[in-house]
Scaffold this active site. Structure first.
Site, mmCIF file in Angstrom:
data_model
loop_
_atom_site.group_PDB
_atom_site.id
_atom_site.type_symbol
_atom_site.label_atom_id
_atom_site.label_comp_id
_atom_site.label_asym_id
_atom_site.label_seq_id
_atom_site.Cartn_x
_atom_site.Cartn_y
_atom_site.Cartn_z
ATOM 1 N N ASP A 8 0.883 -1.157 0.000
ATOM 2 C CA ASP A 8 0.000 0.000 0.000
ATOM 3 C C ASP A 8 0.920 1.206 0.000
ATOM 4 O O ASP A 8 1.534 1.534 0.999
ATOM 5 C CB ASP A 8 -0.887 0.010 1.235
ATOM 6 C CG ASP A 8 -1.712 1.284 1.350
ATOM 7 O OD1 ASP A 8 -1.871 1.974 0.328
ATOM 8 O OD2 ASP A 8 -2.178 1.584 2.449
ATOM 9 N N ALA A 10 0.482 4.720 -0.899
ATOM 10 C CA ALA A 10 0.094 6.045 -0.420
ATOM 11 C C ALA A 10 -0.186 6.025 1.078
ATOM 12 O O ALA A 10 -1.078 5.344 1.544
ATOM 13 C CB ALA A 10 -1.123 6.530 -1.188
ATOM 14 N N LYS A 49 -10.874 12.850 -3.523
ATOM 15 C CA LYS A 49 -10.194 14.141 -3.588
ATOM 16 C C LYS A 49 -11.059 15.257 -4.182
ATOM 17 O O LYS A 49 -10.973 16.401 -3.750
ATOM 18 C CB LYS A 49 -8.866 14.016 -4.338
ATOM 19 C CG LYS A 49 -7.913 13.022 -3.682
ATOM 20 C CD LYS A 49 -7.803 13.229 -2.176
ATOM 21 C CE LYS A 49 -6.986 12.154 -1.495
ATOM 22 N NZ LYS A 49 -7.321 11.948 -0.115
#
Length: 134
Positions: A8, A10, A49
């Site tokens: 993973d 990020a 986002k």
């Protein structure tokens, strides 16, 4: 025998503490003359986002700053412009951060019959720029 490894990236392997999106959000907003405190950005980091930009832009003080600096652009236009800028900033930030040892790790893991996978939550179209396959 190990056959596969899943990372993973990020927030862990590449960007422990999720600094890249915070910096990218700050730079995106600042490019339009708006300062958003780190705590406000961090509060909603788990959101999509685009939704994150919308939530920040929904705050009356941020809208006031936008209207003061960009009186001819709507809040909807602000969301689009800031989100596009964020996408550019996040790619750049992750690229800068990825230079911190991920390439060496990738070379170390380049063994016959070993598969690896990188999971990321950021939406960007240039992942190969950030995590080169060679």
């Amino acid at each position: 025998m190990i056959k596969a490894i899943v990372f993973d990236w990020a927030g862990t392997t590449v960007d422990y503490g999720s600094q890249a999106p915070i910096i990218a959000f700050q730079q995106a907003f600042e490019s339009f003359g708006i300062t958003v405190p780190t705590a406000e950005i961090r509060a909603d980091l788990g959101l999509d986002k685009l939704d994150h930009v919308k939530k920040i832009m929904a705050k009356p003080d941020v809208q006031d700053k936008w209207r003061e600096k960009h009186p001819n652009d709507s809040i909807s236009q602000a969301v689009d412009q800031i989100y596009r800028r964020f996408q550019k900033e996040i790619v750049q930030k992750l690229f800068e951060i990825s230079k911190s040892g991920v390439g060496k790790l990738r070379q170390t893991l380049k063994l016959p019959s070993l598969y690896w996978c990188a999971a990321v939550v950021h939406s960007f179209s240039r992942a190969d720029d950030i995590f080169p396959t060679s």
